[in-house]
Design a protein around this motif. Structure first.
Motif: not given
Lengths: 509, 406
Positions: A4-5, A20-23, A85-87, A94-98
């Motif tokens: 989520t972003v 923005v939530e991506v699943h 894109a970030m989400a 591909q990037i840490p969620e934290s």
């Protein structure tokens, strides 16, 4: 995986926070966006996918679902490209969620992964519930106007990802372009002669009274109107931010680096449509020219050429200082506290003068005058005839001018002082004085009140006109630095500034 | 010659005859000179009096062919009717039932030979065949003066026409005009202003449309006031709108009714010049109010002035030319004297601000802007002074323009 972003979208002049939530899950590869995206937002699919691939990242060959919450708000524009894109990258690990937690993103993506500017950054950043906000580099100065926002910029997707992966640091804040030199507006000293119109402009600035200039072509109506913003007091910080937010939402270019404190001046052409003037249109509800002129001057040249329905929609907003635009999906309040300045010719041929040079028939004149409805005409506290300056004033008057015509600086100082007196009555300008309070804050001299009584009995003044004349008279006294009762001369002055500009041939006995 | 008692029964027929298509003034005069109206109508019905061939007839007759018949009493389509004979048209039409409600509305009709027919028109070269009227036709028995001019008048022209109308009516002159916009209307308004004075005479308006068809519409109130104080007369049968040819025809009636035509303002090719021509043809004196040489609204009048007719400055000049030294005119005489007296002796009664403002008001219309600029006073003071000056008759205002009066 779920990520989520935070981001935001524009409705009217206000931002609305969007999550923005991506699943990303197993299944046939697909990419869907849900949550009431409009056409421009749905196109994000293709841009985001291309940007991720061309930046050298992997597009997840799985089932990708994007949800834009809350789903009741219509999302418009390309500003959600970057957060999507970030989400996606976070959900695909591909990037840490934290790294993206608590961060907000704004920006349109190019197919090559570059981040492009979007309109309305100021209200969007203001609305975003995030500690750090990433915006396109060119939007940084605008975003930094939001107090307390931690603004970072990203020029491209690849650079941003490497920062978030901890491989590099944030790009240095792009050097803010040198503040544009504040261009001095046109000076009132350029106006030759026209004592009545000059006074009208000064009174309009001091009292916030709407102004109608009527005169033949070439009399200097536009020239006078353009000098009005220079007389208005500069905007306070809150006001300036408010104006900047509206301009940002309307996609107008904000001058770099500084908060503009000069009141805006908008002069829409008379072909303007109703929506372009009032605001609305599309799910984004773009503010209209009326709101773009908020806290400034809305100049409507050739007032009679505007469509009648467009003119009449202005009546209520200019009275209330805001306009509520309602559509099936949303209703938005646009601020619209403007100083309305209208200009038009006295008759179709424009040559009306006392010497019989007007070639119009009486009926044609009447039709022309009827283009501005009575109720709208009534909203103009100041209505003056502007005549062509004498030939002598135009050519030979060099010496007379330099001594005679006051400059913008001199007049602006008087306006400022008059506004200060108005603040003492707990309004920003005299036009806002409520009818019932007039007796208390604008007492009138007994002689002056008798004059008004005579005019009322003669039917030359209406009850509504009475209050307007009293407010203008109050402003005239304020400009003179007199706080006491309004005098006879003030009332006469107010009457002179409220001429019956479209008087018909005298037919009553 | 028919007695007026007999005329009452004949009126319907005279009115009906005047409404026949192709019936112009000259034909009508000829017909009514030979037969009394009822007899003439019977001849029409019997086919013994037929429509004259087109292209013949006098003056305004030839252009009359598109006229509709008798209020569409027979048929509404004018083009179809124009081919029908008078006998066909008159069949099944009863002039008396048609006329009764019109007469009931206070509309009268007179024709040459009747006592009510204006004396001035009796020996006119092209007299109206019939004259419809509303109001008091007796006004025309008094000396008549026409005040005519452009419809696109300047404020100054209108105020001159207004004053002429007021002062002439107050001096016992019947002011005749055409009820049009501009000068005509102002002259009528002026003469209406005087009707309450002793010895005043009501105005007479000569219309191009029927006396019950107001044209221009904006003058609806004026028509009723003119009817109430004087009379509205017309050659056109009641209920008919004015056709283009009726206007010059109306102008000749004005010229025929009066002893003098005063032109206040006229553009270079204005319709009032037609009245002037008609007046000269009849030996009626023409006088002209001079105007500024640059004003297009005075181009026609100034040309006239150059060509010969003498100037008129006020009602007094008109009365002088008519050889009328009415006691009332002394008042005007006295006022005219004030104008030429040394201003200095009068100015001291004004406040100093008013004096400065008065000096800035010109004899031609000046804008408030101009006055404020020239008098170097504040806007409020200037308007206050102008109000004072207007109340004491020094200046007058119209449409936001100020003009000096004395």
């Amino acid at each position: 995986m779920l990520a989520t972003v935070a981001s935001s979208t524009l409705v009217g002049v206000e931002g609305t926070p969007i999550s923005v939530e991506v699943h990303v899950s197993r299944g046939l590869p697909s990419f869907t966006i849900v949550g009431l995206p409009d056409a421009s937002c749905r196109e994000s699919r293709d841009r985001v996918r291309a940007a991720i691939i061309s930046s050298g990242f992997k597009w997840p060959q799985q089932r990708v679902t994007v949800n834009l919450a809350p789903s009741s708000v219509r999302k418009a524009g390309a500003g959600l490209d970057l957060p999507i894109a970030m989400a996606v990258l976070a959900a695909d690990s591909q990037i840490p969620e934290s790294a993206v937690a608590g961060m907000g993103f704004l920006g349109e993506l190019g197919l090559d992964g570059s981040v492009r500017k979007v309109p309305g950054v100021l209200p969007l950043v203001h609305a975003m519930r995030a500690g750090t906000v990433v915006v396109p580099p060119s939007c940084v100065p605008e975003a930094e106007l939001v107090r307390g926002a931690d603004v970072r910029s990203a020029a491209g997707l690849r650079g941003l990802v490497s920062v978030l992966r901890g491989e590099s640091g944030w790009a240095a804040r792009p050097p803010s372009p040198p503040p544009e030199p504040s261009v001095a507006g046109p000076d009132l000293a350029d106006v030759k002669g026209q004592p009545l119109a000059r006074l009208a402009v000064e009174v309009a600035a001091a009292g916030g009274h709407h102004l109608l200039l009527v005169g033949p072509p070439g009399a200097g109506k536009t020239m006078l109107a353009e000098r009005l913003p220079g007389l208005l007091p500069p905007l306070g910080t809150d006001e300036a931010l408010e104006v900047a937010r509206i301009h940002s939402a309307a996609g107008l270019a904000l001058p770099a680096g500084v908060l503009v404190r000069r009141p805006p001046f908008r002069a829409p052409h008379h072909s303007a449509s109703l929506v372009s003037l009032i605001g609305g249109g599309g799910p984004q509800m773009r503010p209209g020219e009326l709101s773009c002129a908020h806290r400034g001057v809305l100049f409507m040249d050739e007032l009679g050429e505007f469509p009648a329905d467009v003119l009449d929609t202005l009546r209520q907003p200019i009275e209330e200082g805001r306009v509520l635009v309602c559509r099936a999906r949303a209703s938005v309040v646009f601020p619209a506290r403007v100083l309305l300045v209208g200009a038009m010719n006295p008759c179709p041929c424009g040559m009306e003068s006392g010497s019989g040079s007007c070639r119009c028939r009486e009926s044609a004149r009447a039709r022309y005058a009827a283009r501005v409805s009575g109720p709208l005409l009534d909203r103009f506290d100041l209505r003056v005839m502007v005549d062509r300056p004498d030939v002598g004033e135009l050519i030979g008057g060099a010496k007379a001018d330099s001594a005679g015509a006051e400059s913008t600086t001199t007049v602006a100082a008087r306006v400022q002082a008059a506004r200060h007196l108005a603040h003492g009555r707990s309004v920003t300008c005299n036009a806002e004085l409520a009818g019932p309070s007039l007796d208390r804050v604008a007492p009138i001299h007994p002689l002056a009140s008798r004059l008004l009584e005579v005019r009322l009995r003669q039917g030359r003044l209406s009850a509504r006109g009475l209050h307007r004349v009293r407010r203008v008279a109050r402003t005239l006294a304020d400009l003179d630095g007199r706080a006491g009762p309004v005098t006879v001369d003030d009332v006469y002055g107010a009457l002179a500034l409220r001429a019956d500009v479209f008087a018909a041939e005298e037919m009553v006995l | 010659m028919i007695g007026d008692e007999g005329a009452a029964g004949q009126a319907a027929y005279a009115a009906a005859l005047s409404g026949l298509p192709g019936m112009g003034p000259a034909t009508l005069v000829a017909v009514l000179g030979r037969w009394e109206p009822r007899r003439a109508w019977e001849r029409v019905r019997a086919g013994r009096l037929q429509r004259p061939p087109r292209g013949q007839g006098l003056d305004f007759e030839s252009r009359q062919t598109r006229q509709t018949p008798l209020d569409g009493a027979f048929d509404s389509g004018s083009i179809r009717c124009s081919g029908r004979t008078w006998a066909e048209l008159s069949r099944g039409f009863d002039p008396e039932t048609w006329w009764a409600p019109i007469a009931g509305r206070g509309i009268g009709v007179t024709w040459p030979g009747l006592a009510t027919y204006p004396v001035a028109l009796a020996d006119d070269p092209h007299p109206p065949g019939v004259l419809f009227w509303r109001g008091a036709l007796e006004c025309l028995d008094r000396p008549c003066v026409a005040i005519v001019g452009t419809r696109r008048a300047t404020p100054d022209g209108r105020s001159v026409a207004f004053e002429l109308g007021r002062d002439l009516a107050g001096s016992g002159i019947c002011v005749v005009s055409g009820l049009a916009l501009g000068i005509d209307g102002a002259a009528h308004l002026g003469s209406l202003r005087a009707v309450d004075q002793p010895g005043a005479v009501g105005p007479v308006g000569v219309a191009a449309s029927g006396v019950d068809v107001v044209y221009p519409r904006r003058h609806a109130g004026l028509w009723e006031q003119v009817v109430a104080a004087g009379a509205v007369v017309s050659e056109t049968p009641p209920g008919r709108p004015a056709q283009a040819w009726r206007f010059p025809a109306r102008n000749r009636v004005i010229a025929g009714l009066v002893r003098m035509v005063v032109v206040v303002e006229s553009h270079a090719a204005g319709g009032s010049l037609i009245t002037v021509e008609a007046a000269l043809e009849r030996g009626v004196e023409v006088r002209v109010v001079p105007g500024p040489v640059h004003s297009p609204a005075s181009a026609g009048t100034n040309q006239l002035l150059y060509d010969g007719p003498g100037p008129v400055r006020s009602a007094r000049d008109v009365l002088d030319a008519l050889g009328m030294f009415l006691p009332d005119s002394k008042a005007h005489h006295a006022r005219a004297q004030v104008g030429v007296e040394d201003e200095a002796s009068l100015v001291p009664v004004l406040s100093s601000a008013a004096k400065a403002v008065l000096a800035a008001v010109e004899w031609r219309p000046s804008s408030l802007n101009h006055i404020v600029d020239r008098s170097a006073t504040s806007v409020g003071t200037a308007l206050r002074a102008l109000d004072e000056l207007e109340a004491t008759g020094w200046v007058a205002s119209e449409r936001g323009w100020w003009v000096r009066r004395r």
